[in-house]
Design an enzyme around this catalytic site. Structure first.
Site: not given
Length: 414
Positions: A107, A282, A320, A322, A325, A357
Site C-alpha cells: 500500500d 485484502d 478443514c 489447514c 485442523c 486457520h
C-alpha cells in the site's frame, strides 16, 4: 488534463505482469484468471493477508506459505519509518529482509490519512505525518511513496491517493480528493523507476458519489496502469452503497486487467464482490479476529474463548485442511477446539493457531470460488455459501440479496 488528452500524450506504461482470463461466469460478473508476477503466478480471485511490518502477526513465513498464500501485503508508510529506506536499500528490498520468495503488494501509505488522521495533514504536496512512534515529522509525497516502494521491491506498488472516509458529508472535499488522486497518479507514474519489474496500480476514489467514481474511473483507465484498484471503501458505509460503487466501477474497467477492491475481508463481502466483478482483496480482519480468539468457519465466526469449547475435542472446523485442523496422520497438527480454548486467553500460540486457520480459510474459500467460476456454477456456489452462513439463504441480509439480484442471482428463489 482530460482522460483523452492524457491518454494521447502518454506512452503506454511498461508492465511486469501478465493477466490470463481463464473463465467468466455466464450469470454474474465473476471472473477466474491467473496473474503472473515476478515472484510467481497468483490464481484470482484472491484474498491477500496483510503483513504490515513485513511480518504476518503470529506466523513465520514458512507457516504463511503453508496456508497457500502467493501474495501478501506490506505497508509502505510503516516500513518507511522502520527499518527505513536506507536499510531496505542495503539489504536489497523487503523480500530479502523478511525471507519471503513469493509476491508482495505494498500500500502507498494513503490509508494512514484515515487511520492516523490526528497525526496527518494533507496538502497538494503530499501528506505530512507525525510519526506514531516518536512524533518525528515525515512528509509522504507521491514521489517519496514511489521511491520507498521502489526500495521495498514489491511486485505490485500502489499510487499515493487522497483518502477520505466514505461517510464524510463534505462533498467538496470528496471531489477535491478524487481529483487530487488523479494528479498524484501522474506524479507517481513519472517517479516510478522500475516499471519493468514493479507494477503500479492506480486507485479509484470518489466516495459514494457514483458520478465522481465514474469520472475518476475514466481518468484512471486512460492512464493505462498494469492494474486498477477501487479504494476508499470499508470505511463504515452501508453495504448497499459499497456494492453500488464496486458494481459501477467494475462495469467501466478493462477486461484484461486485475481489479483490486481494497480493505475487504469478511467472507460474505468477498463472495459478493467477486460476483460484482472484482478479483483481489485484502484485510487485517482474519488475523486480528484470530488474536481475539475467533475462528472463521463456513457457519460463521465462533469465539473459542467461550466456555462451551472447553471440552470440545473436534477440530476448529470439520473438514478443514489447514495445518491446525488436519489430523496428525495426514501431516497436520490435529489441534482441537478444547486445546485452543485452553491456550487462547493465556498463551500467544493460541492466537497463532487461529491466525493460521483463519488465513487458510479465506484462501481456501477463494480457491473454491475460483473453481466454481471455472465450472460455471457460481450462482449455485453462492446459494450453498449463504445456506451455510445464515442457516438458509433466505435469511441473508437484504444488501446481499439485492446486490446478487442485480447480477442475475435470486437467493430467494427455490
Amino acid at each position: 488534463m482530460s482522460a483523452a488528452a492524457g491518454a494521447s500524450a502518454r506512452k503506454p506504461m511498461p508492465s511486469a505482469l501478465t493477466f490470463d482470463l481463464v473463465a467468466k461466469c455466464s450469470t454474474t460478473k465473476a471472473r477466474a484468471s491467473t496473474l503472473h508476477l515476478p515472484h510467481g503466478s497468483v490464481p484470482l480471485p484472491i484474498f491477500m493477508p496483510v503483513a504490515t511490518q513485513a511480518s504476518l502477526k503470529g506466523l513465520t513465513y514458512d507457516q504463511l506459505a503453508q496456508t497457500g498464500c502467493k501474495l501478501c501485503l506490506n505497508n509502505t508508510y510503516h516500513l518507511g519509518l522502520k527499518p527505513g529506506q536506507a536499510v531496505l536499500d542495503q539489504v536489497g528490498g523487503a523480500h530479502k529482509l523478511q525471507g519471503w520468495d513469493r509476491n508482495i503488494l505494498t500500500d502507498s501509505g494513503g490509508f494512514q490519512m484515515v487511520s492516523l488522521l490526528k497525526l496527518a495533514k494533507v496538502t497538494e504536496e503530499g501528506v505530512r505525518f507525525l510519526s506514531p512512534h516518536d512524533g518525528t515529522p515525515m512528509l509522504l509525497t507521491p514521489e517519496h511513496s514511489i521511491s520507498l516502494q521502489n526500495s521495498i521491491g514489491s511486485d505490485i506498488i500502489m499510487q499515493l491517493d487522497d483518502v477520505i472516509v466514505t461517510t464524510s458529508p463534505d462533498h467538496e472535499r470528496m471531489k477535491e480528493a478524487m481529483e487530487r488522486s488523479i494528479r498524484w497518479l501522474d506524479r507517481c507514474i513519472a517517479a516510478h523507476k522500475y516499471p519493468e519489474r514493479q507494477n503500479l496500480f492506480c486507485i479509484i476514489q470518489g466516495g459514494l458519489d457514483l458520478d465522481l467514481r465514474r469520472k475518476c474511473t475514466e481518468e484512471m483507465v486512460a492512464r493505462d496502469t498494469p492494474g486498477i484498484a477501487i479504494g476508499g471503501l470499508s470505511g463504515g458505509e452501508a453495504k448497499e452503497d459499497f456494492c453500488k460503487v464496486v458494481d459501477t466501477c467494475t462495469g467501466m474497467l478493462p477486461e484484461k486487467k486485475p481489479r483490486y477492491v481494497m480493505g475487504v475481508g469478511y467472507p460474505e463481502d468477498l463472495v459478493v464482490s467477486v460476483a460484482l466483478g472484482a478479483d483481489m482483496f485484502d484485510c487485517v480482519w482474519p488475523t486480528r479476529t484470530g488474536r481475539f480468539g475467533n475462528a472463521i468457519t463456513p457457519y460463521g465466526v465462533i469465539n473459542i474463548r467461550h466456555a462451551s469449547y472447553a471440552e470440545d475435542f473436534s477440530p476448529i472446523q470439520d473438514g478443514c485442511t489447514c495445518t491446525c485442523c488436519r489430523p496428525k496422520e495426514e501431516g497436520g497438527l490435529g489441534i482441537t477446539r478444547a486445546y485452543v480454548h485452553h491456550l487462547v486467553a493465556k498463551e500467544t500460540v493460541g492466537a497463532h493457531l487461529l491466525t493460521m486457520h483463519n488465513v487458510h480459510y479465506l484462501l481456501s474459500l477463494m480457491g473454491s470460488v475460483r473453481q466454481a467460476i471455472i465450472e460455471d456454477r457460481y450462482p449455485a456456489f453462492l446459494r450453498e455459501f449463504f445456506d451455510k452462513l445464515y442457516g438458509h439463504r433466505s435469511k441473508s441480509p437484504e444488501w446481499v440479496i439485492n446486490a446478487l439480484r442485480g447480477v442475475g442471482v435470486d437467493l430467494l428463489a427455490e
